[in-house]
Design a protein around this motif. Structure first.
Motif, PDB file in Angstrom:
ATOM      1  N   MET A  27      18.694  26.440  -5.291  1.00 24.57           N
ATOM      2  CA  MET A  27      17.580  25.939  -6.061  1.00 24.57           C
ATOM      3  C   MET A  27      16.914  24.765  -5.362  1.00 24.57           C
ATOM      4  SD  MET A  27      17.647  24.506  -9.916  1.00 24.57           S
ATOM      5  CE  MET A  27      16.142  24.273 -10.768  1.00 24.57           C
ATOM      6  N   SER A  28      17.671  23.771  -4.914  1.00 22.72           N
ATOM      7  CA  SER A  28      17.095  22.568  -4.325  1.00 22.72           C
ATOM      8  C   SER A  28      16.632  22.819  -2.903  1.00 22.72           C
ATOM      9  CB  SER A  28      18.121  21.445  -4.329  1.00 22.72           C
ATOM     10  OG  SER A  28      18.434  21.096  -5.634  1.00 22.72           O
ATOM     11  N   LYS A  29      15.435  22.336  -2.610  1.00 24.84           N
ATOM     12  CA  LYS A  29      14.868  22.483  -1.280  1.00 24.84           C
ATOM     13  C   LYS A  29      14.833  21.136  -0.556  1.00 24.84           C
ATOM     14  CE  LYS A  29      10.882  24.563   0.948  1.00 24.84           C
ATOM     15  NZ  LYS A  29       9.585  25.150   0.746  1.00 24.84           N
ATOM     16  N   SER A  30      14.368  20.086  -1.242  1.00 23.21           N
ATOM     17  CA  SER A  30      14.280  18.761  -0.651  1.00 23.21           C
ATOM     18  C   SER A  30      15.624  18.059  -0.736  1.00 23.21           C
ATOM     19  CB  SER A  30      13.238  17.927  -1.405  1.00 23.21           C
ATOM     20  OG  SER A  30      13.351  16.583  -1.046  1.00 23.21           O
ATOM     21  N   LEU A  31      15.999  17.395   0.342  1.00 25.98           N
ATOM     22  CA  LEU A  31      17.252  16.667   0.353  1.00 25.98           C
ATOM     23  C   LEU A  31      17.073  15.187   0.043  1.00 25.98           C
ATOM     24  CD1 LEU A  31      18.895  18.252   3.518  1.00 25.98           C
ATOM     25  CD2 LEU A  31      19.259  18.854   1.123  1.00 25.98           C
ATOM     26  N   ALA A  32      15.851  14.693   0.105  1.00 20.07           N
ATOM     27  CA  ALA A  32      15.609  13.275  -0.167  1.00 20.07           C
ATOM     28  C   ALA A  32      15.932  12.973  -1.619  1.00 20.07           C
ATOM     29  CB  ALA A  32      14.165  12.913   0.139  1.00 20.07           C
ATOM     30  N   HIS A  33      16.581  11.836  -1.854  1.00 23.13           N
ATOM     31  CA  HIS A  33      16.882  11.457  -3.228  1.00 23.13           C
ATOM     32  C   HIS A  33      16.311  10.098  -3.606  1.00 23.13           C
ATOM     33  CE1 HIS A  33      20.074   8.854  -1.660  1.00 23.13           C
ATOM     34  NE2 HIS A  33      20.573   9.893  -1.018  1.00 23.13           N
ATOM     35  N   THR A  34      15.819   9.343  -2.617  1.00 27.05           N
ATOM     36  CA  THR A  34      15.317   8.008  -2.923  1.00 27.05           C
ATOM     37  C   THR A  34      14.212   7.620  -1.947  1.00 27.05           C
ATOM     38  OG1 THR A  34      17.564   7.408  -3.579  1.00 27.05           O
ATOM     39  CG2 THR A  34      16.005   5.606  -3.313  1.00 27.05           C
ATOM     40  N   ALA A  35      13.156   7.015  -2.493  1.00 30.44           N
ATOM     41  CA  ALA A  35      12.100   6.434  -1.672  1.00 30.44           C
ATOM     42  C   ALA A  35      12.133   4.923  -1.895  1.00 30.44           C
ATOM     43  CB  ALA A  35      10.738   6.981  -2.075  1.00 30.44           C
ATOM     44  N   VAL A  36      12.151   4.152  -0.808  1.00 27.35           N
ATOM     45  CA  VAL A  36      12.212   2.693  -0.915  1.00 27.35           C
ATOM     46  C   VAL A  36      11.032   2.090  -0.179  1.00 27.35           C
ATOM     47  CG1 VAL A  36      13.548   0.616  -0.397  1.00 27.35           C
ATOM     48  CG2 VAL A  36      14.732   2.731  -1.028  1.00 27.35           C
ATOM     49  N   VAL A  37      10.247   1.283  -0.894  1.00 29.20           N
ATOM     50  CA  VAL A  37       9.134   0.549  -0.293  1.00 29.20           C
ATOM     51  C   VAL A  37       9.565  -0.910  -0.206  1.00 29.20           C
ATOM     52  CG1 VAL A  37       6.746  -0.190  -0.545  1.00 29.20           C
ATOM     53  CG2 VAL A  37       7.418   2.112  -1.262  1.00 29.20           C
ATOM     54  N   ALA A  38       9.731  -1.389   1.002  1.00 30.13           N
ATOM     55  CA  ALA A  38      10.098  -2.789   1.232  1.00 30.13           C
ATOM     56  C   ALA A  38       8.854  -3.518   1.707  1.00 30.13           C
ATOM     57  CB  ALA A  38      11.211  -2.881   2.270  1.00 30.13           C
ATOM     58  N   ALA A  39       8.297  -4.342   0.843  1.00 23.68           N
ATOM     59  CA  ALA A  39       7.041  -5.035   1.154  1.00 23.68           C
ATOM     60  C   ALA A  39       7.216  -5.967   2.337  1.00 23.68           C
ATOM     61  CB  ALA A  39       6.552  -5.799  -0.064  1.00 23.68           C
ATOM     62  N   LYS A  40       6.360  -5.809   3.330  1.00 21.71           N
ATOM     63  CA  LYS A  40       6.374  -6.672   4.508  1.00 21.71           C
ATOM     64  C   LYS A  40       5.644  -7.978   4.244  1.00 21.71           C
ATOM     65  CE  LYS A  40       6.471  -3.405   8.333  1.00 21.71           C
ATOM     66  NZ  LYS A  40       5.687  -2.931   9.464  1.00 21.71           N
ATOM     67  N   GLY A  41       4.711  -7.934   3.335  1.00 21.59           N
ATOM     68  CA  GLY A  41       3.968  -9.142   3.033  1.00 21.59           C
ATOM     69  C   GLY A  41       2.955  -9.515   4.082  1.00 21.59           C
ATOM     70  N   LYS A  42       2.034  -8.621   4.390  1.00 27.31           N
ATOM     71  CA  LYS A  42       0.957  -8.906   5.338  1.00 27.31           C
ATOM     72  C   LYS A  42      -0.238  -9.492   4.591  1.00 27.31           C
ATOM     73  CE  LYS A  42       1.962  -5.140   8.567  1.00 27.31           C
ATOM     74  NZ  LYS A  42       1.454  -3.887   9.127  1.00 27.31           N
ATOM     75  N   GLY A  43      -1.026 -10.269   5.287  1.00 28.76           N
ATOM     76  CA  GLY A  43      -2.271 -10.790   4.711  1.00 28.76           C
ATOM     77  C   GLY A  43      -2.028 -11.584   3.442  1.00 28.76           C
ATOM     78  N   ILE A  44      -2.749 -11.233   2.394  1.00 24.79           N
ATOM     79  CA  ILE A  44      -2.617 -11.968   1.130  1.00 24.79           C
ATOM     80  C   ILE A  44      -1.244 -11.771   0.498  1.00 24.79           C
ATOM     81  CG2 ILE A  44      -5.088 -11.947   0.652  1.00 24.79           C
ATOM     82  CD1 ILE A  44      -4.539  -9.744  -1.436  1.00 24.79           C
ATOM     83  N   TYR A  45      -0.490 -10.794   0.980  1.00 20.83           N
ATOM     84  CA  TYR A  45       0.840 -10.541   0.441  1.00 20.83           C
ATOM     85  C   TYR A  45       1.942 -11.165   1.304  1.00 20.83           C
ATOM     86  CZ  TYR A  45      -1.433  -7.349  -2.743  1.00 20.83           C
ATOM     87  OH  TYR A  45      -2.247  -6.822  -3.715  1.00 20.83           O
ATOM     88  N   SER A  46       1.568 -12.045   2.233  1.00 21.07           N
ATOM     89  CA  SER A  46       2.593 -12.651   3.086  1.00 21.07           C
ATOM     90  C   SER A  46       3.521 -13.512   2.236  1.00 21.07           C
ATOM     91  CB  SER A  46       1.962 -13.477   4.198  1.00 21.07           C
ATOM     92  OG  SER A  46       1.236 -14.548   3.663  1.00 21.07           O
ATOM     93  N   GLY A  47       4.783 -13.440   2.556  1.00 25.00           N
ATOM     94  CA  GLY A  47       5.772 -14.236   1.848  1.00 25.00           C
ATOM     95  C   GLY A  47       6.388 -13.579   0.628  1.00 25.00           C
ATOM     96  N   ILE A  48       5.920 -12.391   0.252  1.00 25.70           N
ATOM     97  CA  ILE A  48       6.528 -11.739  -0.914  1.00 25.70           C
ATOM     98  C   ILE A  48       7.778 -10.983  -0.488  1.00 25.70           C
ATOM     99  CG2 ILE A  48       4.346 -11.524  -2.164  1.00 25.70           C
ATOM    100  CD1 ILE A  48       4.514  -8.477  -1.523  1.00 25.70           C
ATOM    101  N   ASN A  49       8.688 -10.847  -1.412  1.00 27.42           N
ATOM    102  CA  ASN A  49       9.931 -10.140  -1.144  1.00 27.42           C
ATOM    103  C   ASN A  49      10.199  -9.209  -2.319  1.00 27.42           C
ATOM    104  OD1 ASN A  49      12.333  -9.326  -0.071  1.00 27.42           O
ATOM    105  ND2 ASN A  49      13.464 -11.137  -0.723  1.00 27.42           N
ATOM    106  N   VAL A  50       9.507  -8.086  -2.333  1.00 24.97           N
ATOM    107  CA  VAL A  50       9.621  -7.115  -3.414  1.00 24.97           C
ATOM    108  C   VAL A  50      10.055  -5.776  -2.834  1.00 24.97           C
ATOM    109  CG1 VAL A  50       8.394  -5.911  -5.273  1.00 24.97           C
ATOM    110  CG2 VAL A  50       7.759  -8.240  -4.689  1.00 24.97           C
ATOM    111  N   THR A  51      10.967  -5.132  -3.533  1.00 25.81           N
ATOM    112  CA  THR A  51      11.396  -3.794  -3.139  1.00 25.81           C
ATOM    113  C   THR A  51      11.144  -2.858  -4.306  1.00 25.81           C
ATOM    114  OG1 THR A  51      13.101  -4.704  -1.709  1.00 25.81           O
ATOM    115  CG2 THR A  51      13.329  -2.394  -2.327  1.00 25.81           C
ATOM    116  N   LEU A  52      10.453  -1.766  -4.036  1.00 23.06           N
ATOM    117  CA  LEU A  52      10.195  -0.737  -5.035  1.00 23.06           C
ATOM    118  C   LEU A  52      11.040   0.479  -4.661  1.00 23.06           C
ATOM    119  CD1 LEU A  52       8.467   0.302  -7.472  1.00 23.06           C
ATOM    120  CD2 LEU A  52       6.861   1.158  -5.772  1.00 23.06           C
TER     121      LEU A  52
END
Length: 175
Positions: A1-26
């Protein structure tokens, strides 16, 4: 049944430009995709309610459990005390939302972290306007949350890491 093996997507904010200095993980739980002509797991749990979906519930639970552990690990690495769950309130995905909330709460609280539950609209606004107020945001595999993930990665110039049992793949996103 399952085709995709990925189970998690992680966005680690680099904080470029106006977002510099942020430390958020989605962190977004990614349910396995299926072959052509099959109903996806996230859809089947709500569309086919009333039928025997034991296998689908087990697959969804296992996938969310892996993602929740990644969210908990990210929070601990950032020395955070909580993980914020992003849940689409008015949704056709009530069954998968319940599984997500229950499994995420169990895994994250057993890691010694607190849970904060908020809506997609509130958290989308916070991620764009006030990301410094957040630490780790954990979200479900529903279309709205996938859109939030992609938008957040794009505007912050972040990396997107797709985790699977076979390893991880990192992609550079944003502008």
């Amino acid at each position: 049944m399952s085709k995709s093996l990925a189970h998690t997507a992680v966005v680690a904010a680099k904080g470029k430009g106006i977002y510099s200095g942020i430390n958020v993980t989605l962190v977004r739980s990614v349910l396995p995709t299926v072959g052509a002509g099959e109903i996806s797991i996230r859809d089947s749990l709500d569309v086919l309610a009333g039928t025997d979906l034991t296998k689908e519930v087990e697959i969804a639970t296992a996938s969310i459990r892996k993602s929740a552990q990644i969210a908990a690990d990210a929070a601990k690495a950032a020395k955070a005390t909580k993980v914020t769950l992003m849940i689409k309130q008015a949704s056709t995905y009530d069954a998968i939302n319940k599984i997500f909330k229950d499994v995420a709460t169990e895994v994250i609280e057993s890691s010694g972290l607190a849970i904060d539950v908020n809506t997609t609209s509130n958290l989308t606004n916070q991620l764009v306007m006030f990301p410094e107020t957040l630490g780790v945001v954990f979200t479900n595999d529903v279309p709205t949350c996938e859109n939030v993930e992609q938008a957040f990665a794009g505007i912050t110039g972040s990396t997107l890491t797709m985790h699977s049992d076979a390893g991880s793949v990192v992609k550079e996103l944003g502008f």
